[in-house]
Design a protein around this motif. Sequence first.
Motif, short mmCIF file in Angstrom:
data_model
loop_
_atom_site.label_atom_id
_atom_site.label_comp_id
_atom_site.label_asym_id
_atom_site.label_seq_id
_atom_site.Cartn_x
_atom_site.Cartn_y
_atom_site.Cartn_z
N LEU A 1 111.27 -2.40 -9.96
CA LEU A 1 110.50 -3.37 -10.76
C LEU A 1 110.29 -2.72 -12.13
O LEU A 1 109.46 -1.83 -12.27
CB LEU A 1 109.15 -3.66 -10.11
N THR B 1 103.10 -5.49 -12.82
CA THR B 1 104.54 -5.28 -12.90
C THR B 1 105.29 -6.36 -12.11
O THR B 1 106.30 -6.89 -12.58
CB THR B 1 104.91 -3.88 -12.38
N GLN C 1 105.03 -9.63 -14.13
CA GLN C 1 105.85 -9.69 -15.34
C GLN C 1 107.33 -9.88 -15.03
O GLN C 1 108.07 -10.46 -15.82
CB GLN C 1 105.67 -8.40 -16.15
N ASN C 2 107.75 -9.43 -13.84
CA ASN C 2 109.17 -9.47 -13.49
C ASN C 2 109.56 -10.61 -12.56
O ASN C 2 110.63 -11.21 -12.73
CB ASN C 2 109.58 -8.15 -12.83
N HIS D 1 109.11 -1.57 -15.69
CA HIS D 1 107.81 -1.68 -16.33
C HIS D 1 107.93 -1.39 -17.81
O HIS D 1 108.79 -0.61 -18.25
CB HIS D 1 106.76 -0.77 -15.68
#
Length: 212
Positions: A19, A186, A189-190, A21
């Motif tokens: 993931l 995280t 956001q992904n 960051h």
Amino acid sequence: MDIDSIFSILKHDFDNNILPHSEFVDFMENVKDPYIVLICCILSLRTNDKTTIGASKRMLEIASTPDEMIKIDPKTLENAIYPVGFYKNKALQIVELSKIIVEKYNSKVPSTIEELIQFKGVGRKTANLVLTKGFGISGICVDVHVHRISNRLGYVETKTPDETEFELRKILPKKYWIDFNTYLVTLGQNICKPQKPNCANCPIAKYCKKIV
């Protein structure tokens, strides 16, 4: 809800950059100075991470302690942090709270939520981040990502971030408090975005109730 497995998976994917960051997330993970955490968090409000990290670095080049900051003209600070959202207000806010820290707290950032939220513009989210990242004190920083994902998972049923924080304080094992924000931000956001979350590629999809 198997929160132990969820946390283990998110930690693994974060640590191994599965993931990805942002630079700002990495920066905040490594900052141990509560004052720097506080003023950088203020810059981040309503501003994307890419803009925030650049502004934070420029700000810290001119002042990185409250004693240094109170000597800075707000206009100089404005120029350094532009184009973060509400940069004029944030520049004045940072200078003013720095004066309070110097005069009232002997240049030391207070280490309780109750004291931190007395600063103008500092809410529980920022206060908790200062505690967790700046002091290493257990706290639960709840932003829009943590609030959204905690509810989407079905782990809590709340209407506001503050409600989510208080509910998580009741049910989330304390050993997970400090890092819960980092991992869920995280993920948010992904993958677990507000609109059209990418459930097919979510590492914790099998634990999620997918509550919209």
